[in-house]
Design a protein around this motif. Structure first.
Motif, PDB file in Angstrom:
ATOM      1  N   ASP A 173       4.746  -2.442  13.854  1.00  0.00           N
ATOM      2  CA  ASP A 173       3.915  -2.338  15.231  1.00  0.00           C
ATOM      3  C   ASP A 173       2.853  -4.150  15.952  1.00  0.00           C
ATOM      4  O   ASP A 173       2.015  -4.030  16.151  1.00  0.00           O
ATOM      5  N   TYR A 174       2.866  -4.860  15.197  1.00  0.00           N
ATOM      6  CA  TYR A 174       2.522  -6.315  15.205  1.00  0.00           C
ATOM      7  C   TYR A 174       2.439  -7.285  16.276  1.00  0.00           C
ATOM      8  O   TYR A 174       3.928  -6.843  17.116  1.00  0.00           O
ATOM      9  N   LYS A 175       1.447  -7.402  16.792  1.00  0.00           N
ATOM     10  CA  LYS A 175       2.140  -8.246  18.885  1.00  0.00           C
ATOM     11  C   LYS A 175       1.359  -9.762  18.344  1.00  0.00           C
ATOM     12  O   LYS A 175       0.595 -10.062  17.666  1.00  0.00           O
ATOM     13  N   PRO A 176       1.596 -10.357  19.572  1.00  0.00           N
ATOM     14  CA  PRO A 176       1.148 -11.877  18.864  1.00  0.00           C
ATOM     15  C   PRO A 176      -0.048 -12.380  19.346  1.00  0.00           C
ATOM     16  O   PRO A 176      -0.536 -12.694  18.572  1.00  0.00           O
ATOM     17  N   GLU A 177      -1.073 -11.376  19.386  1.00  0.00           N
ATOM     18  CA  GLU A 177      -2.348 -11.254  20.423  1.00  0.00           C
ATOM     19  C   GLU A 177      -2.733 -10.865  19.131  1.00  0.00           C
ATOM     20  O   GLU A 177      -4.337 -10.565  18.926  1.00  0.00           O
ATOM     21  N   ASP A 178      -2.230 -10.101  18.126  1.00  0.00           N
ATOM     22  CA  ASP A 178      -2.652  -9.204  17.100  1.00  0.00           C
ATOM     23  C   ASP A 178      -3.952 -10.870  15.945  1.00  0.00           C
ATOM     24  O   ASP A 178      -2.948 -11.484  15.550  1.00  0.00           O
ATOM     25  N   ARG A 179      -5.207 -10.290  15.570  1.00  0.00           N
ATOM     26  CA  ARG A 179      -5.304 -11.342  14.675  1.00  0.00           C
ATOM     27  C   ARG A 179      -6.085 -10.666  13.435  1.00  0.00           C
ATOM     28  O   ARG A 179      -5.753  -9.341  13.343  1.00  0.00           O
ATOM     29  N   PHE A 180      -6.223 -11.876  12.347  1.00  0.00           N
ATOM     30  CA  PHE A 180      -5.841 -10.711  10.800  1.00  0.00           C
ATOM     31  C   PHE A 180      -7.417 -11.864   9.674  1.00  0.00           C
ATOM     32  O   PHE A 180      -7.025 -12.933  10.323  1.00  0.00           O
ATOM     33  N   LEU A 181      -7.931 -10.939   9.220  1.00  0.00           N
ATOM     34  CA  LEU A 181      -8.312 -11.774   8.773  1.00  0.00           C
ATOM     35  C   LEU A 181      -8.923 -11.697   7.119  1.00  0.00           C
ATOM     36  O   LEU A 181      -8.169 -10.368   6.782  1.00  0.00           O
ATOM     37  N   ALA A 182      -8.329 -12.762   5.691  1.00  0.00           N
ATOM     38  CA  ALA A 182      -8.073 -12.477   4.199  1.00  0.00           C
ATOM     39  C   ALA A 182      -8.700 -12.909   3.941  1.00  0.00           C
ATOM     40  O   ALA A 182      -9.999 -13.430   4.705  1.00  0.00           O
ATOM     41  N   VAL A 183      -9.585 -11.955   2.558  1.00  0.00           N
ATOM     42  CA  VAL A 183     -10.132 -11.617   1.661  1.00  0.00           C
ATOM     43  C   VAL A 183     -10.018 -11.778   0.703  1.00  0.00           C
ATOM     44  O   VAL A 183      -9.129 -11.168   0.155  1.00  0.00           O
ATOM     45  N   LEU A 184      -9.934 -12.654  -0.221  1.00  0.00           N
ATOM     46  CA  LEU A 184      -9.675 -12.813  -1.088  1.00  0.00           C
ATOM     47  C   LEU A 184     -10.914 -11.927  -2.890  1.00  0.00           C
ATOM     48  O   LEU A 184     -11.883 -12.408  -2.282  1.00  0.00           O
ATOM     49  N   TRP A 185     -10.205 -10.843  -3.331  1.00  0.00           N
ATOM     50  CA  TRP A 185     -11.366 -10.730  -4.317  1.00  0.00           C
ATOM     51  C   TRP A 185     -11.161 -11.034  -5.871  1.00  0.00           C
ATOM     52  O   TRP A 185      -9.892 -10.876  -6.504  1.00  0.00           O
ATOM     53  N   HIS A 186     -12.274 -11.351  -6.271  1.00  0.00           N
ATOM     54  CA  HIS A 186     -11.762 -11.816  -7.804  1.00  0.00           C
ATOM     55  C   HIS A 186     -12.551 -10.311  -8.884  1.00  0.00           C
ATOM     56  O   HIS A 186     -14.208 -10.530  -8.411  1.00  0.00           O
ATOM     57  N   LEU A 187     -12.764 -10.074 -10.016  1.00  0.00           N
ATOM     58  CA  LEU A 187     -13.454  -8.617 -10.551  1.00  0.00           C
ATOM     59  C   LEU A 187     -13.663  -9.182 -12.085  1.00  0.00           C
ATOM     60  O   LEU A 187     -12.393  -9.695 -12.475  1.00  0.00           O
ATOM     61  N   SER A 188     -14.485  -9.211 -12.955  1.00  0.00           N
ATOM     62  CA  SER A 188     -14.949  -9.652 -14.074  1.00  0.00           C
ATOM     63  C   SER A 188     -15.571  -8.479 -14.568  1.00  0.00           C
ATOM     64  O   SER A 188     -16.906  -8.197 -14.042  1.00  0.00           O
ATOM     65  N   GLY A 189     -15.501  -7.722 -15.783  1.00  0.00           N
ATOM     66  CA  GLY A 189     -15.911  -6.900 -16.464  1.00  0.00           C
ATOM     67  C   GLY A 189     -17.628  -7.179 -16.625  1.00  0.00           C
ATOM     68  O   GLY A 189     -17.237  -8.898 -17.889  1.00  0.00           O
ATOM     69  N   ARG A 190     -18.062  -6.865 -16.703  1.00  0.00           N
ATOM     70  CA  ARG A 190     -19.845  -7.662 -17.613  1.00  0.00           C
ATOM     71  C   ARG A 190     -19.501  -7.171 -18.765  1.00  0.00           C
ATOM     72  O   ARG A 190     -19.522  -5.668 -19.370  1.00  0.00           O
ATOM     73  N   GLY A 191     -19.464  -8.118 -20.513  1.00  0.00           N
ATOM     74  CA  GLY A 191     -19.707  -8.160 -21.222  1.00  0.00           C
ATOM     75  C   GLY A 191     -18.724  -8.010 -21.947  1.00  0.00           C
ATOM     76  O   GLY A 191     -18.453  -7.800 -22.897  1.00  0.00           O
ATOM     77  N   GLY A 192     -17.625  -9.226 -21.225  1.00  0.00           N
ATOM     78  CA  GLY A 192     -16.379  -9.129 -22.030  1.00  0.00           C
ATOM     79  C   GLY A 192     -15.118  -8.763 -21.367  1.00  0.00           C
ATOM     80  O   GLY A 192     -15.049  -7.960 -20.881  1.00  0.00           O
ATOM     81  N   ARG A 193     -14.357  -9.240 -22.030  1.00  0.00           N
ATOM     82  CA  ARG A 193     -13.370  -8.491 -21.598  1.00  0.00           C
ATOM     83  C   ARG A 193     -12.581  -7.271 -21.682  1.00  0.00           C
ATOM     84  O   ARG A 193     -12.231  -6.621 -21.351  1.00  0.00           O
ATOM     85  N   GLU A 194     -13.227  -6.947 -22.861  1.00  0.00           N
ATOM     86  CA  GLU A 194     -12.780  -5.339 -23.478  1.00  0.00           C
ATOM     87  C   GLU A 194     -13.015  -4.708 -22.107  1.00  0.00           C
ATOM     88  O   GLU A 194     -12.531  -3.637 -21.666  1.00  0.00           O
ATOM     89  N   LYS A 195     -14.102  -4.697 -21.520  1.00  0.00           N
ATOM     90  CA  LYS A 195     -15.053  -3.763 -20.839  1.00  0.00           C
ATOM     91  C   LYS A 195     -14.201  -4.100 -19.539  1.00  0.00           C
ATOM     92  O   LYS A 195     -13.759  -2.801 -18.716  1.00  0.00           O
ATOM     93  N   ARG A 196     -13.950  -4.739 -19.635  1.00  0.00           N
ATOM     94  CA  ARG A 196     -13.286  -5.573 -17.691  1.00  0.00           C
ATOM     95  C   ARG A 196     -11.434  -4.398 -18.340  1.00  0.00           C
ATOM     96  O   ARG A 196     -11.049  -3.710 -17.266  1.00  0.00           O
ATOM     97  N   GLU A 197     -10.857  -4.218 -18.957  1.00  0.00           N
ATOM     98  CA  GLU A 197      -9.462  -3.427 -19.798  1.00  0.00           C
ATOM     99  C   GLU A 197      -9.752  -2.147 -19.582  1.00  0.00           C
ATOM    100  O   GLU A 197      -8.792  -1.548 -19.146  1.00  0.00           O
ATOM    101  N   HIS A 198     -11.235  -1.698 -19.397  1.00  0.00           N
ATOM    102  CA  HIS A 198     -11.106   0.236 -19.041  1.00  0.00           C
ATOM    103  C   HIS A 198     -10.493   0.327 -17.802  1.00  0.00           C
ATOM    104  O   HIS A 198     -10.264   1.431 -17.750  1.00  0.00           O
ATOM    105  N   TRP A 199     -10.436  -0.326 -16.491  1.00  0.00           N
ATOM    106  CA  TRP A 199     -10.359   0.012 -15.086  1.00  0.00           C
ATOM    107  C   TRP A 199      -8.926  -0.416 -14.614  1.00  0.00           C
ATOM    108  O   TRP A 199      -8.433  -1.702 -15.055  1.00  0.00           O
ATOM    109  N   ASP A 200      -8.207   0.707 -14.241  1.00  0.00           N
ATOM    110  CA  ASP A 200      -6.679   0.668 -14.296  1.00  0.00           C
ATOM    111  C   ASP A 200      -6.409  -0.231 -13.348  1.00  0.00           C
ATOM    112  O   ASP A 200      -7.253   0.305 -11.910  1.00  0.00           O
ATOM    113  N   GLU A 201      -5.653  -0.902 -13.225  1.00  0.00           N
ATOM    114  CA  GLU A 201      -5.417  -1.589 -11.222  1.00  0.00           C
ATOM    115  C   GLU A 201      -5.237  -0.470 -10.575  1.00  0.00           C
ATOM    116  O   GLU A 201      -5.658  -0.736  -8.893  1.00  0.00           O
TER     117      GLU A 201
END
Length: 532
Positions: A173-201
Motif C-alpha cells: 500500500d505505497y503511494k507515489p506521494e509517500d515519503r521515507f526516511l532512512a537511518v543507519l545504526w551501527h552498534l559496538s559493545g563497550r569493552g571489546g568484541r567479546e561483550k558485543r557478541e553477547h547480544w543476539d541479532e
C-alpha cells in the motif's frame, strides 16, 4: 452437518426422526444415544455439530453431558428438551449457550426451526474459521512480501525502473506521494568484541522495531522495516508525511533512542540519518549514509545528518612506519603496538579516522609483518590462514579498536612463531611426530613445509641439523622399521606389506629394503622368523 439425539426414551428419538422435516435442513447424518455415557462415546468417535438432548435422564442429565462437552471444548450447538417447565432449567440452558429450550410434548415445527438456527450457527462458525485462517495466511504472506521487498531494495537488487511495478505486484500500500526516511545504526559493545557478541541479532531487531517504533508512532510515523545490512549494522526505514519525518530529527527522537540503547545495553552507537525522500531514490540515500559512516568511524554517541555532514579531507601519511619496522625487527611487540595505538588515537581525537585510513593502516601492518616473516623464511600466508584471521582482517576496518585487535593478532602471532622456530628442536619434533603418524601416506616436503609454515629448504636444513639425517632418510627409516615388524610378526603377503608402509611400487620397495637391511623382504622374513 452431523446431529446427535440424546434421550433415554427410545420412542422420543424415533418420533423426532420421523416427524422433523429433514429435507429442509442441512443434516447429513443422525446419530443417537440413550444415556450420557453413550453420548460421550459417540462424541469421541464422530464429528458432531448439533446436539438435541433431553434434560432429565438417569446416570447423568443433559446438563451434565453438555457441561462435559463444553469442558472438552467441542464446537457444537445444543438444543434442550424437557417435560418440566422449570425456571432453573431455563437458566442453566442459557448458561450453557444453548440454541433453544423446548418443552415436551415436542412441537416439531419449533424443533425444525431450532435445528435450522443451530445449523446457521455452525455455518457461521465455519465461515469465521475459514476467514481467520485466510486472514492469518494473508498476513503472513504480506509480512514475507514486505520483508523481501525491503531487503531487495536496500541491498540494491531492485532497480529504480521496476520499483513501482514490484509494489503493485506485491500488493503493497505505497503511494507515489509517500515519503521515507532512512537511518543507519551501527552498534559496538563497550569493552571489546567479546561483550558485543553477547547480544543476539534477533533481540536487537526486536528492540529496534518495538522501542523505536513506539517513539516514531507518537509523531504519526510508521517504522516500516529494520534490515540487517552487515555485521552489527541495521538500516531503519520510516514512512510518513514530510513534516512528521522532519520532526523526528528536530525533536531528538533518534538521539533519545540512541541514549536509551546505550544506557540499557552498554553499547556505543553510531547513528546517521538521511532526509525524507521518495522511495525511488532511497537506495542513493543509503549509499550516502554508508559513505558518511565510512568517513566518521570514531564519531560515536551522537546523531549525524546527511544534510550537515562534511567529509573530512585527510590522506594517510604514516611517518611512523620506519619506527614500526625497527621495533618488530627488535621483537618488541608491546612497544610496537603502543606506538600504533598512539597513532590511531591521535587521529580519532580529531575525528579523522575513516575507512580508507584504516584500510591503509591494515595494509601497512600486514606488509611490515609479512616482509619480516619472509626474511626469516616463514610463509606468512599459511601462518595467518583460517577463519579467525579473516574475522580480525574484516573487523580492522570497523573501528580503531578493531584495527588494533587485528594488529595485535598479527604482531603477537608473528613474534611468538619466530621464537618457536628459533628452537629448532621444536620444528624437528613436530615433523617427526607427523611422519611417525603418516608414514604410510604419500608425504611430500611441500606438505611438511606447510605444516610448519616454512620454506621447504629452510625446513629441511632445520630438520637435518636437529635430527642428524634428512627428512627423506628419516621417512625411509621409519618405513623400513615398520616393514621389518610386519615381515616377522605377520603372515601378510610381501606386496601387501609394501603397500601398507607406503610403497605402491613393489620393485622399488624391494630395492629400498635391500639397500637398508642387506636382505630382500623374503630373505629377511625367512631368516629372522627362524630365529624367534
Amino acid at each position: 452437518m452431523n446431529l446427535l439425539l440424546v434421550d433415554d426414551e427410545e420412542y422420543v428419538i424415533e418420533s423426532i426422526k420421523k416427524n422433523v422435516d429433514w429435507d429442509l435442513l442441512d443434516v447429513e447424518q443422525i446419530y443417537t444415544a440413550s444415556s450420557m455415557q453413550q453420548a460421550q462415546t459417540v462424541m469421541g468417535l464422530m464429528p458432531i455439530h448439533v446436539i438435541v438432548s433431553d434434560i432429565v435422564m438417569p446416570k447423568g442429565s443433559g446438563f451434565d453431558f453438555m457441561e462435559w462437552v463444553r469442558r472438552e471444548a467441542w464446537e457444537v450447538q445444543a438444543i434442550f428438551l424437557t417435560s418440566y417447565a422449570e425456571f432453573d432449567f431455563a437458566r442453566r440452558a442459557i448458561a450453557l449457550d444453548s440454541v433453544d429450550y423446548l418443552l415436551k410434548p415436542i412441537d416439531f415445527t419449533k424443533l425444525t426451526a431450532a435445528i435450522q438456527k443451530a445449523s446457521d450457527r455452525v455455518k457461521a462458525a465455519r465461515n469465521y474459521q475459514v476467514y481467520r485462517q485466510e486472514s492469518r495466511i494473508w498476513e503472513q504472506n504480506r509480512e514475507i512480501l514486505l520483508k523481501n521487498f525491503w531487503s531487495e531494495l536496500l541491498l540494491g537488487r531492485l532497480k529504480q525502473a521496476v520499483i513501482e511495478e514490484e509494489i503493485q505486484k506485491r500488493h503493497l500500500d505505497y503511494k507515489p506521494e509517500d515519503r521515507f526516511l532512512a537511518v543507519l545504526w551501527h552498534l559496538s559493545g563497550r569493552g571489546g568484541r567479546e561483550k558485543r557478541e553477547h547480544w543476539d541479532e534477533n533481540i536487537l531487531l526486536f528492540i529496534i522495531k518495538n522501542i523505536l517504533g513506539e517513539l516514531a508512532d507518537a509523531y504519526q510515523v510508521a517504522l516500516e522495516t529494520v534490515v540487517p545490512c552487515g555485521k552489527d549494522s541495521y538500516t531503519v526505514i520510516c514512512r510518513g508525511a514530510v513534516r512528521n519525518l522532519e520532526r523526528l530529527s528536530e525533536e531528538g527522537v533518534f538521539s533519545s533512542f540512541r541514549n536509551l540503547l546505550g544506557e540499557r545495553m552498554q553499547m556505543d552507537i553510531w547513528c546517521g540519518a538521511g532526509s525524507s525522500v521518495e522511495i525511488s531514490v532511497l537506495d542513493d540515500c543509503l549509499v550516502q549514509l554508508q559513505d558518511m559512516r565510512d568517513n566518521s568511524l570514531t564519531v560515536w554517541d551522537k546523531v549525524l545528518y546527511l544534510s550537515d555532514f562534511r567529509q573530512p579531507c585527510i590522506s594517510y601519511q604514516n611517518k611512523q612506519r620506519a619506527v614500526w619496522e625497527a621495533l618488530l625487527a627488535e621483537q618488541k611487540p608491546e612497544a610496537l603496538l603502543g606506538s600504533m595505538r598512539q597513532y590511531l588515537t591521535e587521529l580519532a581525537g580529531r575525528e579523522l579516522v575513516t575507512r580508507d585510513i584504516l584500510k591503509s593502516f591494515r595494509m601497512d601492518i600486514t606488509q611490515i609483518t609479512y616482509t619480516w616473516l619472509a626474511a626469516r623464511e616463514i610463509k606468512a600466508h599459511l601462518l595467518f590462514a583460517g577463519s579467525e584471521n579473516e574475522q580480525y582482517y574484516q573487523e580492522a576496518l570497523e573501528s580503531v579498536e578493531g584495527a588494533m585487535q587485528f594488529a595485535s593478532h598479527l604482531v603477537t602471532r608473528a613474534v611468538e612463531y619466530t621464537k618457536y622456530i628459533n628452537k629448532s628442536e621444536s620444528v624437528a619434533d613436530q615433523l617427526k611426530e607427523y611422519i611417525d603418524t603418516h608414514y604410510q601416506e604419500d608425504i611430500r616436503r611441500e606438505t611438511l613445509a606447510e605444516l610448519v609454515y616454512l620454506n621447504v629448504d629452510y625446513m629441511s636444513r632445520i630438520f637435518k641439523k636437529e635430527a642428524g639425517i634428512s627428512i627423506s632418510a628419516y621417512l625411509m627409516q621409519k618405513r623400513v622399521e615398520a616393514a621389518k615388524k610386519m615381515l616377522t610378526q605377520s603372515s601378510l603377503p610381501i606386496n601387501t606389506v609394501s603397500i601398507y608402509v607406503g610403497y605402491s611400487n613393489f620393485s622399488y620397495f624391494t630395492k629400498m629394503f635391500r639397500e637398508n637391511t642387506g636382505y630382500s623382504p623374503l630373505e629377511y622374513r625367512r631368516k629372522f622368523i627362524k630365529k624367534q
